[in-house]
Design a protein around this motif. Structure first.
Motif, short mmCIF file in Angstrom:
data_model
loop_
_atom_site.label_atom_id
_atom_site.label_comp_id
_atom_site.label_asym_id
_atom_site.label_seq_id
_atom_site.Cartn_x
_atom_site.Cartn_y
_atom_site.Cartn_z
N GLY A 2 1.02 -1.31 -0.01
CA GLY A 2 -0.02 0.11 0.18
C GLY A 2 1.02 1.29 -0.13
O GLY A 2 0.82 2.29 -0.65
N SER A 3 2.05 1.23 0.56
CA SER A 3 2.95 2.29 0.81
C SER A 3 3.34 2.73 -0.53
O SER A 3 3.37 4.05 -0.98
CB SER A 3 4.13 1.88 1.69
OG SER A 3 3.66 1.68 2.94
N THR A 4 3.82 1.67 -1.33
CA THR A 4 4.48 1.88 -2.58
C THR A 4 3.06 2.26 -3.58
O THR A 4 3.37 2.82 -4.69
CB THR A 4 5.39 0.92 -3.34
OG1 THR A 4 4.47 -0.33 -3.18
CG2 THR A 4 6.51 0.52 -2.64
N THR A 16 -4.13 8.85 10.31
CA THR A 16 -3.99 8.17 9.21
C THR A 16 -2.76 7.20 9.59
O THR A 16 -1.86 7.39 10.61
CB THR A 16 -3.44 8.71 7.83
OG1 THR A 16 -3.14 7.88 6.63
CG2 THR A 16 -2.35 9.59 7.99
N TYR A 17 -2.35 6.11 8.74
CA TYR A 17 -1.18 5.40 9.22
C TYR A 17 -0.02 6.33 8.55
O TYR A 17 -0.50 6.78 7.44
CB TYR A 17 -1.31 3.79 8.58
CG TYR A 17 -0.04 3.20 8.90
CD1 TYR A 17 0.17 3.15 10.28
CD2 TYR A 17 0.94 2.69 7.91
CE1 TYR A 17 1.39 2.46 10.52
CE2 TYR A 17 2.04 1.98 8.23
CZ TYR A 17 2.04 1.98 9.65
OH TYR A 17 3.45 1.11 9.78
N ILE A 18 1.09 6.39 9.23
CA ILE A 18 1.98 7.21 8.72
C ILE A 18 2.58 7.11 7.40
O ILE A 18 3.40 7.99 6.53
CB ILE A 18 3.29 7.41 9.54
CG1 ILE A 18 4.21 8.50 9.45
CG2 ILE A 18 3.99 5.91 9.70
CD1 ILE A 18 5.00 9.03 10.72
N LEU A 49 -6.23 12.28 0.26
CA LEU A 49 -7.55 12.10 1.24
C LEU A 49 -7.53 10.52 1.77
O LEU A 49 -7.44 9.78 0.82
CB LEU A 49 -8.95 12.18 0.54
CG LEU A 49 -10.09 12.00 1.46
CD1 LEU A 49 -10.39 13.19 1.86
CD2 LEU A 49 -11.06 11.16 0.65
N VAL A 50 -7.51 10.39 2.90
CA VAL A 50 -7.32 8.95 3.56
C VAL A 50 -8.69 8.61 3.96
O VAL A 50 -9.45 9.11 4.83
CB VAL A 50 -6.57 8.83 4.67
CG1 VAL A 50 -6.43 7.47 5.39
CG2 VAL A 50 -5.01 9.34 4.43
N GLN A 51 -9.29 7.42 3.52
CA GLN A 51 -10.78 6.86 3.91
C GLN A 51 -10.27 6.16 5.49
O GLN A 51 -10.29 4.85 5.13
CB GLN A 51 -11.29 6.35 2.89
CG GLN A 51 -12.07 7.14 1.74
CD GLN A 51 -11.78 7.05 0.62
OE1 GLN A 51 -10.71 6.42 0.39
NE2 GLN A 51 -12.20 7.84 -0.35
N TYR A 87 -4.88 1.14 -2.62
CA TYR A 87 -5.18 -0.10 -1.86
C TYR A 87 -4.07 -0.72 -1.07
O TYR A 87 -3.00 -0.54 -1.77
CB TYR A 87 -6.36 -1.15 -2.39
CG TYR A 87 -7.42 -0.59 -3.08
CD1 TYR A 87 -8.37 0.21 -2.20
CD2 TYR A 87 -7.60 -0.58 -4.63
CE1 TYR A 87 -9.58 0.97 -3.13
CE2 TYR A 87 -8.66 -0.14 -5.02
CZ TYR A 87 -9.78 0.39 -4.43
OH TYR A 87 -10.85 0.99 -5.05
N SER A 88 -4.25 -0.87 0.14
CA SER A 88 -3.42 -2.08 0.46
C SER A 88 -3.78 -3.26 0.82
O SER A 88 -4.81 -3.53 1.31
CB SER A 88 -2.87 -1.36 2.05
OG SER A 88 -2.07 -2.37 2.83
N PHE A 89 -2.89 -4.38 0.60
CA PHE A 89 -3.16 -5.60 0.99
C PHE A 89 -2.47 -6.50 1.92
O PHE A 89 -1.70 -7.38 1.97
CB PHE A 89 -3.26 -6.64 -0.40
CG PHE A 89 -4.08 -5.77 -1.53
CD1 PHE A 89 -5.52 -5.59 -1.28
CD2 PHE A 89 -3.54 -5.56 -2.69
CE1 PHE A 89 -6.22 -4.96 -2.37
CE2 PHE A 89 -4.37 -4.74 -3.73
CZ PHE A 89 -5.70 -4.46 -3.52
C1 LIG Z 1 -1.76 0.09 5.67
C2 LIG Z 1 -1.87 1.51 5.24
C3 LIG Z 1 -1.04 2.06 4.17
C4 LIG Z 1 0.32 1.16 3.65
O1 LIG Z 1 -0.03 -0.15 3.47
P1 LIG Z 1 1.20 -1.07 3.45
O2 LIG Z 1 0.42 -2.20 2.74
O3 LIG Z 1 1.06 -1.62 4.87
O4 LIG Z 1 2.36 -0.37 2.97
C5 LIG Z 1 -1.21 3.25 3.61
N1 LIG Z 1 -1.96 3.96 4.17
C6 LIG Z 1 -3.10 3.79 4.93
C7 LIG Z 1 -4.04 4.57 5.26
C8 LIG Z 1 -2.88 2.40 5.55
O5 LIG Z 1 -3.79 1.96 6.54
#
Ligand SMILES: *Cc1c(COP(=O)(O)O)cnc(C)c1O
Length: 402
Positions: A61-63, A86-88, A130-132, A180-182
């Motif tokens: 999700g980060s990348t 949000t997650y950092i 925007l972070v949901q 999206y992050s998985f």
């Molecule tokens: C989990 C998350 C990420 C990063 O996803 P990863 O797959 O863990 O790198 C980014 N943004 C938000 C809001 C997240 O919750």
């Protein structure tokens, strides 16, 4: 951990397909792979589920967020409006493309407040990320209107919100690009993985190139084509895509179980009129229901409730988050970020921070976060487990709120 609760023979089958051919790379090896293209197939399923034209899977999700920002042209010195809750990884992504995060308040949706976005604008603002948060959307009509009015690119970090929706559109498909992050904790998991989605062909092409060293993937032999731009290796592997493929086929079931389980917990909390719930701009239908999020009347009450839920054993059945103190998702708990501590010099050190991160005007967010309590919704609960959870939760609420 929803998706990870549903690992079964379907995941094993998809992974075995990859192991049987031995091709872990998503490109080339056409003969050896015997028709097994898990990453491509996963991307097709992502498009189908989210009703979007293009999807590109990446390593996390980060990348995905980094790729999305780069693909829409966010770079050095650009200001990007972000939420403090949000997650950092969202903030890290902005920093890694050389851009500068500018924080604006959240509102009772737990996402960016439209009026706060407007207040945070400067001539250098280029995008809103925007972070949901916690699986549901912001007041999207208003957010989109602010972006259109000021010519800002809307990037959706929907890492936690696949399956959430707003007026019939899925989270991640409302702005120019969504992510999206998985990872292991998200609604569906590849172990590690992520994806961007978009309806814009150029954004998709950019993301495809950027996440694979700038290879344009035109022609049949990846490696011998052109490299029109610089990029990185943010590729997903076939094993991770195989897991994702099995998981996305279960997402409708996961969402319906999650919604039903959340409804029971919410009914329990709703017996206490002092509690207010996180505002869902599209009602329950738009919530992916990974969490029950509610506000206690005071910070004192929230702290008492956490303590009481631990005493009553709510914590033995589900995850309790009091993000204000016990989690790593609010800026108050990011001392290293606020003081821009990094191993080596970053672009933001050269440009200068656009705000004093230790003294941000985010009282509205602070007030909400002090009072916010969330409970995680799980899939594997039996009816008895859920009944017992509701009983313990109600006991704790009674002790705190009377
Ligand atoms: C989990 C998350 C990420 C990063 O996803 P990863 O797959 O863990 O790198 C980014 N943004 C938000 C809001 C997240 O919750």
């Amino acid at each position: 951990m929803p998706g990870s609760e549903y690992f079964g023979p379907e995941e094993r089958k998809e992974v075995n397909d990859v192991l049987d051919t031995g091709v872990h790379f998503r490109f080339n090896h056409d003969e050896q792979r015997k028709g097994v293209w898990k990453s491509k197939e996963f991307e097709q399923e992502l498009c189908k589920f989210n009703k979007v034209t293009y999807a590109h899977a990446v390593s996390s999700g980060s990348t995905a967020v980094i790729t999305a920002l780069a693909a829409v042209g966010i770079g050095a010195g650009d200001e990007v409006i972000v939420p403090p809750f949000t997650y950092i990884a969202t903030i890290e992504a902005v920093l890694s493309v050389g851009a500068l995060p500018v924080f604006a308040d959240i509102d009772d949706t737990l996402c960016l407040a439209p009026d706060a976005v407007e207040k945070a604008l400067t001539p250098r603002t280029k995008a809103v990320c925007l972070v949901q948060m916690c699986g549901a959307t912001a007041r999207m009509d208003e957010i989109v209107a602010v972006c259109e009015k000021h010519n800002l690119i809307l990037v959706e970090d929907s890492a936690q919100a696949m399956g959430a929706s707003y007026k019939g559109k899925f989270a991640g498909t409302i702005g120019k690009v969504g992510c999206y992050s998985f990872d292991f904790f998200k609604i569906i998991t590849c172990g590690e993985g992520g994806a961007i989605v978009t309806n814009d062909e150029q954004v998709y092409r950019n993301a495809d190139m950027y996440s694979d060293h700038g290879h344009d993937h035109i022609g049949s032999n990846r490696g011998m084509e052109n490299h029109p731009v610089l990029g990185y290796n943010f590729r997903i592997g076939e094993m991770n895509s195989a897991l994702g493929l099995a998981q996305i086929r279960k997402i409708d079931k996961m969402l319906s179980v999650q919604k039903a389980n959340k409804r029971r917990l919410k009914e329990t909390a709703a017996k206490f009129p002092q509690i207010t719930f996180r505002h869902l701009p599209d009602g329950e239908a738009g919530d992916s229901a990974t969490f029950l999020c509610f506000f206690m009347p005071t910070e004192e009450n929230a702290k008492q409730l956490i303590e009481e839920m631990n005493k009553q054993g709510v914590n033995q059945i589900t995850g309790i988050q009091y993000w204000w103190v016990n989690m790593y998702h609010y800026i108050k708990n990011w001392e290293h970020f606020r003081n821009l501590k990094s191993i080596a010099k970053l672009p933001i050190h050269a440009f200068g921070a656009p705000q004093d991160y230790n003294n941000l005007p985010i009282e509205r967010s602070d007030d909400l976060m002090r009072r916010l309590v969330t409970l995680q919704i799980k899939l594997a609960w039996t009816d008895e487990t859920l009944t017992e959870l509701c009983r313990r939760f109600e006991n704790a609420l009674k002790i705190v709120l009377g």
